[in-house]
Design a protein around this motif. Structure first.
Motif, PDB file in Angstrom:
ATOM      1  N   THR A  79      -3.307   6.808   3.133  1.00  0.00           N
ATOM      2  CA  THR A  79      -2.903   6.064   1.943  1.00  0.00           C
ATOM      3  C   THR A  79      -3.461   6.722   0.693  1.00  0.00           C
ATOM      4  N   LYS A  80      -2.917   6.309  -0.439  1.00  0.00           N
ATOM      5  CA  LYS A  80      -3.412   6.790  -1.722  1.00  0.00           C
ATOM      6  C   LYS A  80      -4.638   6.008  -2.183  1.00  0.00           C
ATOM      7  N   GLU A  81      -4.950   4.911  -1.498  1.00  0.00           N
ATOM      8  CA  GLU A  81      -6.072   4.067  -1.900  1.00  0.00           C
ATOM      9  C   GLU A  81      -7.396   4.771  -1.616  1.00  0.00           C
ATOM     10  N   ALA A 105       5.430   3.652   1.710  1.00  0.00           N
ATOM     11  CA  ALA A 105       4.645   2.449   1.440  1.00  0.00           C
ATOM     12  C   ALA A 105       4.729   1.533   2.650  1.00  0.00           C
ATOM     13  N   TYR A 106       3.760   0.626   2.742  1.00  0.00           N
ATOM     14  CA  TYR A 106       3.796  -0.364   3.820  1.00  0.00           C
ATOM     15  C   TYR A 106       3.060  -1.615   3.368  1.00  0.00           C
ATOM     16  N   GLY A 161      -8.846   4.075   1.686  1.00  0.00           N
ATOM     17  CA  GLY A 161      -8.048   4.412   2.857  1.00  0.00           C
ATOM     18  C   GLY A 161      -7.110   3.308   3.287  1.00  0.00           C
ATOM     19  N   GLY A 162      -7.160   2.143   2.627  1.00  0.00           N
ATOM     20  CA  GLY A 162      -6.270   1.053   2.978  1.00  0.00           C
ATOM     21  C   GLY A 162      -6.780   0.264   4.160  1.00  0.00           C
ATOM     22  N   PRO A 163      -6.122  -0.840   4.474  1.00  0.00           N
ATOM     23  CA  PRO A 163      -6.547  -1.686   5.588  1.00  0.00           C
ATOM     24  C   PRO A 163      -6.413  -0.963   6.922  1.00  0.00           C
ATOM     25  N   LEU A 164      -7.198  -1.386   7.882  1.00  0.00           N
ATOM     26  CA  LEU A 164      -7.054  -0.875   9.237  1.00  0.00           C
ATOM     27  C   LEU A 164      -5.954  -1.673   9.923  1.00  0.00           C
ATOM     28  N   ALA A 165      -5.951  -1.693  11.253  1.00  0.00           N
ATOM     29  CA  ALA A 165      -4.854  -2.312  11.995  1.00  0.00           C
ATOM     30  C   ALA A 165      -4.691  -3.794  11.675  1.00  0.00           C
ATOM     31  N   HIS A 207       0.843  -1.200   0.000  1.00  0.00           N
ATOM     32  CA  HIS A 207       0.000   0.000   0.000  1.00  0.00           C
ATOM     33  C   HIS A 207       0.875   1.246   0.000  1.00  0.00           C
ATOM     34  N   THR A 208       0.569   2.177  -0.896  1.00  0.00           N
ATOM     35  CA  THR A 208       1.343   3.407  -0.967  1.00  0.00           C
ATOM     36  C   THR A 208       0.669   4.504  -0.160  1.00  0.00           C
ATOM     37  N   LEU A 209       1.502   5.388   0.383  1.00  0.00           N
ATOM     38  CA  LEU A 209       1.050   6.442   1.277  1.00  0.00           C
ATOM     39  C   LEU A 209       1.115   7.804   0.592  1.00  0.00           C
TER      40      LEU A 209
END
Length: 489
Positions: A288-290, A155-156, A293-297, A148-150
């Motif tokens: 995130t750029k998604e 990224a992470y 918002g991308g996955p949570l924890a 996932h890009t920020l």
């Protein structure tokens, strides 16, 4: 429907890819010499390979946040052959693979199959019982299922059931856990955070290399790397475990929440036994750029990943996974309760620690809220079905089940069972069926009816299992208990 605090990343695209992959790979015949096209997980039959057992991953990557379409990888997998192998597979999504070597010798052939298989034919067959290495060099755009890009440029990696194959080749199934070393090279000024303990950093030609090592076996989906201009804080638990917490530039740094993270870790050891890993902490990423918002924890091993900020309910949940899910992992994806039921109930234990009456504030009010909602009770806690391996029932119905079990066997037997479980199965895999047997053994009680009703049942449990022990009382008494002041959503 109320959503779990811990939110698995799942997409219909990923599910469709898994189905397509399973179909395509039927053209690659399984045999004792190939290890088979997958480990045969009932929900994800194409994942992994049963022909070998990975003991260690040495993952080396280079990444420049200015070029989000390219990651350079050089991964060496060390494994023990469980059968003679004249061909075997690894899981890897995307990328262009430039070379594969087995035991230092170029592979005879390597090719791609299905959605995520890298099929390798070594120059010489690998003999059963021998340890061998597979070195894969690859490059390309990491797959978005796990990478996932920020907005900050970094990224992470997080994702469950899958994420590892978005950035390195793996035997991608929780039943094959291995130790892990990460070497990540990024432009100077950026930082790379991984699992476990940090090693030496080096700088050369404007690029900085970070090294991380996780010396306890880890399921592939719990591995991670995060790259950003992190602010890094360091501390220790009461037992002396290093706590390393990294914040993205746009993440919130809350000193009180960070101090509470250590308090929570210390509290959890009183319930579950010693913290299982050599380090602890958090990776707190920003936006995130998604679009979603991308996955949570997610419970990335030794260092859970969180979005935007730390807060108590999420920190309790993800750190409970260090015992339940990471150290003691499930055998296959039917068994998510081994992780999620306990992590969700730990939030209630924390509320109890802070003064909440769980019988009143949590259990009775929840049961009465859902007494007449058949859908709440309709999902089994073991083997809930493909596509439901991380269903919200594991969180909410599962946490109620554990409190009812506690009231059935009593506190001493209940917490002894938890600590025995985390000790006896540490760094391995276990099934909820084994937990059921342990609970019966420790308590000396016949719990077959209880677990049949709560775990395998698809309707509200009978009153004797719904209101056992000190929970006994009429529905009217339960309804009079009032609102749920101890809930965390």
């Amino acid at each position: 429907m109320r959503r779990p605090l811990h939110h698995p990343r799942r997409t219909t695209t990923a599910l469709a890819a898994a189905v397509v992959s399973a179909v395509v790979l039927t053209t690659v015949p399984a045999s004792a010499a190939t290890g088979g096209p997958g480990v045969g997980d009932p929900y994800f039959p194409d994942d992994g390979n049963p022909g070998y057992d990975v003991t260690h991953y040495d993952v080396r990557i280079g990444y420049d946040p200015a070029r989000t379409d390219r990651l350079d990888g050089d991964t060496t997998v060390t494994a023990r052959a469980l059968t003679s192998l004249d061909r075997f597979s690894l899981d890897l999504k995307g990328f262009t693979v430039s070379s594969v070597a087995v035991n230092g010798t170029s592979a005879k052939t390597f090719s791609r199959a299905g959605a995520h298989k890298l099929v390798v034919t070594p120059a010489r067959p690998v003999a059963k019982g021998t340890t061998f290495t597979v070195r894969v060099k690859y490059a390309g755009k990491p797959d978005a299922e796990g990478w996932h890009t920020l907005k900050s440029g970094g990224a992470y990696v997080t994702g469950e059931p899958h994420s590892a194959t978005s950035w390195y080749p793996a035997n991608d199934h929780p039943s094959d856990k291995a130790t892990f070393a990460l070497t990540a090279t990024v432009p100077d000024g950026w930082k790379a955070i991984g699992n476990g303990l940090p090693g030496p950093e080096t700088v050369e030609n404007g690029r900085r290399t970070f090294r991380w090592s996780e010396d306890s076996p880890m399921a592939t989906y719990a591995s991670t790397v995060a790259i950003d201009r992190f602010t890094v804080h360091r501390g220790k638990t009461a037992a002396g475990t290093p706590v390393i917490t990294a914040y993205s530039p746009d993440a919130k740094i809350d000193p009180a929440a960070e101090a509470q993270q250590t308090e929570i870790l210390d509290f959890l050891t009183t319930k579950f036994g010693p913290y299982p890993f050599s380090s602890a902490g958090a990776i707190v990423v920003g936006a995130t750029k998604e679009p979603t918002g991308g996955p949570l924890a997610l419970e990335t091993q030794s260092r859970p990943t969180y979005g935007s900020t730390l807060f108590d309910a999420s920190v309790v949940h993800e750190n409970t996974h260090q015992w339940f899910g990471d150290s003691v992992s499930f055998e296959d994806w039917r068994d998510g309760c081994v992780a999620e039921c306990f992590a969700q109930y730990a939030g209630q234990l924390w509320e109890e620690h802070k003064g909440s009456d769980l019988d009143t504030d949590f259990y009775r009010s929840e049961v009465e809220d859902y007494r007449n909602d058949p859908s709440f009770w309709s999902v089994k806690l073991y083997d809930p079905g493909p596509g439901r391996e991380l269903d919200s029932a594991l969180y909410f119905k599962g946490s109620l089940m554990l409190h009812a079990l506690r009231r059935t066997v009593g506190d001493e037997a209940f917490f002894t069972t938890l600590r025995t479980w985390t000790h006896d199965h540490a760094y391995g895999n276990a099934s909820f069926r084994q937990f059921e047997a342990l609970a019966a053994k420790v308590s000396g009680k016949d719990l077959k009816g209880f677990f049949a009703a709560w775990v395998d049942g698809t309707v509200i449990p009978p009153e004797k299992y719904l209101y056992p022990g000190s929970l006994a009382g009429s529905a009217a008494d339960a309804g009079a208990a009032g609102g749920a002041t101890g809930r965390a959503r």
